[in-house]
Design a protein around this motif. Structure first.
Motif, PDB file in Angstrom:
ATOM      1  N   VAL A  17       0.842  -1.192   0.000  1.00 56.03           N
ATOM      2  CA  VAL A  17       0.000   0.000   0.000  1.00 56.03           C
ATOM      3  C   VAL A  17       0.878   1.244   0.000  1.00 56.03           C
ATOM      4  CG1 VAL A  17      -1.965   1.145   1.093  1.00 56.03           C
ATOM      5  CG2 VAL A  17      -1.622  -1.316   1.427  1.00 56.03           C
ATOM      6  N   ASP A  18       0.787   2.019  -1.063  1.00 59.34           N
ATOM      7  CA  ASP A  18       1.539   3.271  -1.169  1.00 59.34           C
ATOM      8  C   ASP A  18       0.867   4.126  -2.240  1.00 59.34           C
ATOM      9  OD1 ASP A  18       3.693   5.271  -1.826  1.00 59.34           O
ATOM     10  OD2 ASP A  18       4.840   4.029  -0.432  1.00 59.34           O
ATOM     11  N   ASP A  19       0.795   5.422  -2.032  1.00 54.94           N
ATOM     12  CA  ASP A  19       0.117   6.273  -3.013  1.00 54.94           C
ATOM     13  C   ASP A  19       0.990   6.589  -4.212  1.00 54.94           C
ATOM     14  OD1 ASP A  19       1.644   7.800  -1.117  1.00 54.94           O
ATOM     15  OD2 ASP A  19       0.774   9.619  -1.958  1.00 54.94           O
ATOM     16  N   GLU A  20       2.274   6.200  -4.173  1.00 54.16           N
ATOM     17  CA  GLU A  20       3.173   6.446  -5.298  1.00 54.16           C
ATOM     18  C   GLU A  20       3.474   5.128  -6.009  1.00 54.16           C
ATOM     19  OE1 GLU A  20       6.601   8.479  -3.910  1.00 54.16           O
ATOM     20  OE2 GLU A  20       5.498  10.293  -3.329  1.00 54.16           O
ATOM     21  N   ALA A  21       3.165   5.065  -7.291  1.00 58.55           N
ATOM     22  CA  ALA A  21       3.374   3.846  -8.071  1.00 58.55           C
ATOM     23  C   ALA A  21       4.831   3.382  -8.073  1.00 58.55           C
ATOM     24  CB  ALA A  21       2.872   4.048  -9.504  1.00 58.55           C
ATOM     25  N   PRO A  22       5.828   4.285  -8.233  1.00 60.73           N
ATOM     26  CA  PRO A  22       7.220   3.817  -8.199  1.00 60.73           C
ATOM     27  C   PRO A  22       7.581   3.130  -6.884  1.00 60.73           C
ATOM     28  CG  PRO A  22       7.110   6.022  -9.122  1.00 60.73           C
ATOM     29  CD  PRO A  22       5.747   5.722  -8.578  1.00 60.73           C
ATOM     30  N   ALA A  23       7.023   3.602  -5.775  1.00 61.67           N
ATOM     31  CA  ALA A  23       7.308   2.976  -4.473  1.00 61.67           C
ATOM     32  C   ALA A  23       6.713   1.578  -4.416  1.00 61.67           C
ATOM     33  CB  ALA A  23       6.756   3.842  -3.347  1.00 61.67           C
ATOM     34  N   ARG A  24       5.510   1.406  -4.965  1.00 61.49           N
ATOM     35  CA  ARG A  24       4.896   0.071  -4.988  1.00 61.49           C
ATOM     36  C   ARG A  24       5.717  -0.877  -5.852  1.00 61.49           C
ATOM     37  NH1 ARG A  24       0.180   3.332  -5.816  1.00 61.49           N
ATOM     38  NH2 ARG A  24       0.010   2.643  -7.995  1.00 61.49           N
ATOM     39  N   GLU A  25       6.165  -0.369  -6.993  1.00 64.06           N
ATOM     40  CA  GLU A  25       6.957  -1.201  -7.905  1.00 64.06           C
ATOM     41  C   GLU A  25       8.293  -1.585  -7.273  1.00 64.06           C
ATOM     42  OE1 GLU A  25       7.191   1.285 -11.300  1.00 64.06           O
ATOM     43  OE2 GLU A  25       5.059   1.024 -11.856  1.00 64.06           O
ATOM     44  N   ARG A  26       8.905  -0.645  -6.558  1.00 62.98           N
ATOM     45  CA  ARG A  26      10.192  -0.951  -5.916  1.00 62.98           C
ATOM     46  C   ARG A  26      10.022  -2.052  -4.881  1.00 62.98           C
ATOM     47  NH1 ARG A  26      15.270   0.362  -4.853  1.00 62.98           N
ATOM     48  NH2 ARG A  26      16.035   0.265  -2.708  1.00 62.98           N
ATOM     49  N   LEU A  27       8.970  -1.987  -4.090  1.00 63.90           N
ATOM     50  CA  LEU A  27       8.747  -3.027  -3.088  1.00 63.90           C
ATOM     51  C   LEU A  27       8.523  -4.386  -3.746  1.00 63.90           C
ATOM     52  CD1 LEU A  27       6.533  -1.222  -0.423  1.00 63.90           C
ATOM     53  CD2 LEU A  27       8.869  -2.089  -0.123  1.00 63.90           C
ATOM     54  N   GLN A  28       7.794  -4.405  -4.849  1.00 63.96           N
ATOM     55  CA  GLN A  28       7.595  -5.680  -5.557  1.00 63.96           C
ATOM     56  C   GLN A  28       8.919  -6.226  -6.060  1.00 63.96           C
ATOM     57  OE1 GLN A  28       3.831  -6.238  -7.990  1.00 63.96           O
ATOM     58  NE2 GLN A  28       3.853  -4.013  -7.885  1.00 63.96           N
ATOM     59  N   ASP A  29       9.771  -5.352  -6.601  1.00 64.64           N
ATOM     60  CA  ASP A  29      11.087  -5.796  -7.078  1.00 64.64           C
ATOM     61  C   ASP A  29      11.934  -6.330  -5.933  1.00 64.64           C
ATOM     62  OD1 ASP A  29      10.400  -5.051  -9.635  1.00 64.64           O
ATOM     63  OD2 ASP A  29      11.436  -3.111  -9.562  1.00 64.64           O
ATOM     64  N   LEU A  30      11.910  -5.631  -4.802  1.00 66.32           N
ATOM     65  CA  LEU A  30      12.710  -6.060  -3.660  1.00 66.32           C
ATOM     66  C   LEU A  30      12.224  -7.403  -3.110  1.00 66.32           C
ATOM     67  CD1 LEU A  30      13.160  -2.680  -1.747  1.00 66.32           C
ATOM     68  CD2 LEU A  30      14.904  -3.939  -3.032  1.00 66.32           C
ATOM     69  N   LEU A  31      10.911  -7.593  -3.098  1.00 67.82           N
ATOM     70  CA  LEU A  31      10.379  -8.886  -2.648  1.00 67.82           C
ATOM     71  C   LEU A  31      10.872 -10.006  -3.552  1.00 67.82           C
ATOM     72  CD1 LEU A  31       6.703  -7.909  -1.718  1.00 67.82           C
ATOM     73  CD2 LEU A  31       8.546  -8.538  -0.140  1.00 67.82           C
ATOM     74  N   GLY A  32      10.971  -9.729  -4.833  1.00 68.07           N
ATOM     75  CA  GLY A  32      11.524 -10.719  -5.752  1.00 68.07           C
ATOM     76  C   GLY A  32      12.991 -10.997  -5.476  1.00 68.07           C
ATOM     77  N   ASP A  33      13.737  -9.941  -5.112  1.00 70.33           N
ATOM     78  CA  ASP A  33      15.166 -10.098  -4.851  1.00 70.33           C
ATOM     79  C   ASP A  33      15.451 -10.967  -3.629  1.00 70.33           C
ATOM     80  OD1 ASP A  33      15.668  -8.462  -7.006  1.00 70.33           O
ATOM     81  OD2 ASP A  33      15.985  -6.652  -5.799  1.00 70.33           O
ATOM     82  N   ILE A  34      14.545 -10.951  -2.649  1.00 72.22           N
ATOM     83  CA  ILE A  34      14.801 -11.698  -1.409  1.00 72.22           C
ATOM     84  C   ILE A  34      13.957 -12.981  -1.332  1.00 72.22           C
ATOM     85  CG2 ILE A  34      15.433  -9.599  -0.158  1.00 72.22           C
ATOM     86  CD1 ILE A  34      12.669  -9.672   1.154  1.00 72.22           C
ATOM     87  N   ALA A  35      13.411 -13.388  -2.453  1.00 71.71           N
ATOM     88  CA  ALA A  35      12.500 -14.535  -2.465  1.00 71.71           C
ATOM     89  C   ALA A  35      13.165 -15.829  -2.008  1.00 71.71           C
ATOM     90  CB  ALA A  35      11.910 -14.719  -3.860  1.00 71.71           C
ATOM     91  N   ASP A  36      14.482 -15.960  -2.199  1.00 70.73           N
ATOM     92  CA  ASP A  36      15.156 -17.195  -1.803  1.00 70.73           C
ATOM     93  C   ASP A  36      15.150 -17.382  -0.292  1.00 70.73           C
ATOM     94  OD1 ASP A  36      15.646 -17.966  -4.345  1.00 70.73           O
ATOM     95  OD2 ASP A  36      17.749 -17.321  -4.389  1.00 70.73           O
TER      96      ASP A  36
END
Length: 260
Positions: A17-36
């Protein structure tokens, strides 16, 4: 040979949850980075608290990553409403607050991520979230003592949002507080005393069991009740036929507050 990744953890379903789309996208990318090491599944994204609650009605999640300052409904208020769910998710705040505010989060044992969020710190927070209980409502009120824009009502397993601005009066009845709007009544699982403290500028106490919305008052009148026909003051509210009695004890304060 390197050790295999630890897949002992089951994936957590996450709402971002974030009102800025780039912030939401960054969190999704970071979640992918730490998925292991911290596997997750993004169940949805939202731009504010109201959108997030709409998503939660359809799909419960294990964890909410939420910004604090957002339009419509901010992150602290979202967390307060989420805490009323039967099985509330863990909540991690993302924030650009200064060090003073961050210390408040630490003292309240609520996890937070300072922006810009880093992968390592996110992994630590998610590991902590796996064993965190959702923050208590009282803790959240201490962190951000601003008033809510909505009340939350649990009805048939879902959270119903009631705009505070729509409520004409609040009346204590047994274990609950009845919140009355023009359309209907809602049952709040809250204390009348706490509501009076949270909304001192909006609601005015007229009786030990009743608060009225100041801007909903149409006027005051004298009325008589009982076999002795004793007269007392009542409050007249816009759009409602019922008259709410003012106690003798509260009348001086009510008179001053309403300027009558």
């Amino acid at each position: 040979m390197s050790e295999p990744a630890d897949h002992a953890f089951a994936p957590l379903s996450v709402l971002i949850v974030d009102d800025e789309a780039p912030a939401r996208e960054r969190l999704q990318d970071l979640l992918g980075d730490i998925a292991d090491t911290q596997p997750t599944r993004v169940a949805g994204t939202a731009g504010n608290g109201v959108e997030a609650l709409a998503i939660l009605e359809k799909e419960p999640v294990d964890l909410i990553l939420t910004d604090i300052q957002m339009p419509v409904m901010a992150g602290i208020e979202l967390a307060r409403h989420v805490g009323r769910l039967e099985h509330p998710p863990a909540v991690i705040f993302t924030t650009a607050y200064d060090e003073y505010a961050v210390r408040a989060f630490e003292l309240a044992a609520v996890d937070y991520l300072l922006k810009p969020v880093r992968a390592g710190r996110l992994a630590e927070a998610i590991a902590k979230a796996r064993r965190l209980r959702p923050p208590a409502d009282e803790v959240l009120r201490r962190i951000a003592p601003t008033t809510r824009s909505h009340f939350s009502v649990s009805e048939r397993g879902r959270i119903l949002l009631v705009p505070v601005a729509d409520v004409l009066y609040l009346k204590a009845e047994q274990k609950y507080v009845v919140a009355r709007s023009l359309e209907r009544e809602y049952l709040l699982d809250e204390s009348l005393v706490q509501l009076e403290e949270e909304f001192p500028g909006r609601f005015l106490r007229i009786h030990r069991n009743c608060l009225i919305a100041r801007d909903a008052v149409r006027g005051v009148a004298r009325a008589t009740t009982g076999v002795d026909g004793e007269a007392h003051w009542v409050i007249l509210l816009e759009g409602l036929p019922e008259q709410l009695p003012v106690s003798r004890r509260q009348w001086p304060a009510v008179k001053d507050a309403l300027g009558v």
